[in-house]
Design an enzyme around this catalytic site. Structure first.
Site, mmCIF file in Angstrom:
data_model
loop_
_atom_site.group_PDB
_atom_site.id
_atom_site.type_symbol
_atom_site.label_atom_id
_atom_site.label_comp_id
_atom_site.label_asym_id
_atom_site.label_seq_id
_atom_site.Cartn_x
_atom_site.Cartn_y
_atom_site.Cartn_z
ATOM 1 C CG ASP A 57 -0.182 -0.130 2.519
ATOM 2 O OD1 ASP A 57 0.912 -0.541 2.611
ATOM 3 O OD2 ASP A 57 -0.806 0.282 3.660
ATOM 4 C CD GLU A 58 6.871 2.619 0.538
ATOM 5 O OE1 GLU A 58 7.509 3.745 0.870
ATOM 6 O OE2 GLU A 58 6.671 1.577 0.829
#
Length: 225
Positions: A126-127
């Site tokens: 989720d980066e």
């Protein structure tokens, strides 16, 4: 009685037409095969350089695109951005991985819309990251831009009958020179973790931290509630 010469000429002409038709057919098949192979090659190249879920460039492609932007920036200020979703695992655990995937797709679309023609990427999980051309490195402009980004991220994500509100921790660092991309991303990443610690326990807002590369960092900027 038919003239043998005329018959032979007719046969030769028909043979020539047939041969020409066969050659044309083979050429069309060859062209179609080449187009098919080119399409497959383009698809393989795209798959090798893009995240299969969100369609954003992957880490390797991002560094390549960012390097090209650094070369073409012509002295314009550049800002490195790193963002990480808050408590993303809880979304997967509570609503399922399909819901988590949709959240990632929505965030990717919003980040790409915010960045415009500037390169953004899903680094993994989720980066996400981006390299943005900035009209200035004035603090007020950066505050305004980060507030707008966080407002876009804060918009509810529709999942069937559900409406999820996602927050993110955002780190920003100006790029001070063509060879400073990696350093700027490291500083933006460190600022992102600082933002995450500042926003710990909050589920209603995204938080942004800015690092200007000086020994004393700029004060942290928080974003839209």
């Amino acid at each position: 009685m038919p003239d043998p010469v005329s018959i032979a000429s007719g046969i030769c002409a028909a043979g020539a037409v047939l041969s020409s038709w066969q050659l044309r057919r083979r050429a069309l098949r060859a062209e179609a095969e080449i187009e098919h192979l080119q399409a497959e090659l383009a698809a393989e190249r795209h798959a090798a350089s893009h995240d299969p879920l969100t369609g954003l460039p992957n880490r390797r492609a991002f560094y390549r695109l960012a390097a090209a932007l650094l070369t073409d920036a012509a002295g314009r200020p550049l800002i490195a951005v790193v963002l990480d979703l808050d408590d993303f695992k809880q979304i997967n655990d509570r609503y399922g991985h399909a819901a988590g995937d949709q959240v990632l797709i929505s965030v990717a679309e919003r980040l790409a819309a915010f960045a415009g023609d500037n390169p953004v990427a899903r680094l993994g999980g989720d980066e996400f990251a981006g390299l943005l051309v900035s009209p200035t490195v004035d603090r007020r402009w950066i505050d305004h831009a980060t507030r707008r980004l966080c407002e876009m991220l804060a918009a509810p994500v529709r999942l069937g009958g559900l409406s999820l509100r996602v927050t993110a921790s955002v780190g920003i660092a100006p790029v001070t020179g063509p060879a400073q991309l990696t350093e700027a991303l490291h500083r933006a990443d460190a600022a992102m973790y600082r933002a995450k610690s500042l926003g710990a326990g909050s589920s209603t807002r995204s938080v942004c931290a800015i690092d200007d590369g000086h020994p004393t960092p700029w004060p942290e900027a928080t974003a839209a509630r």
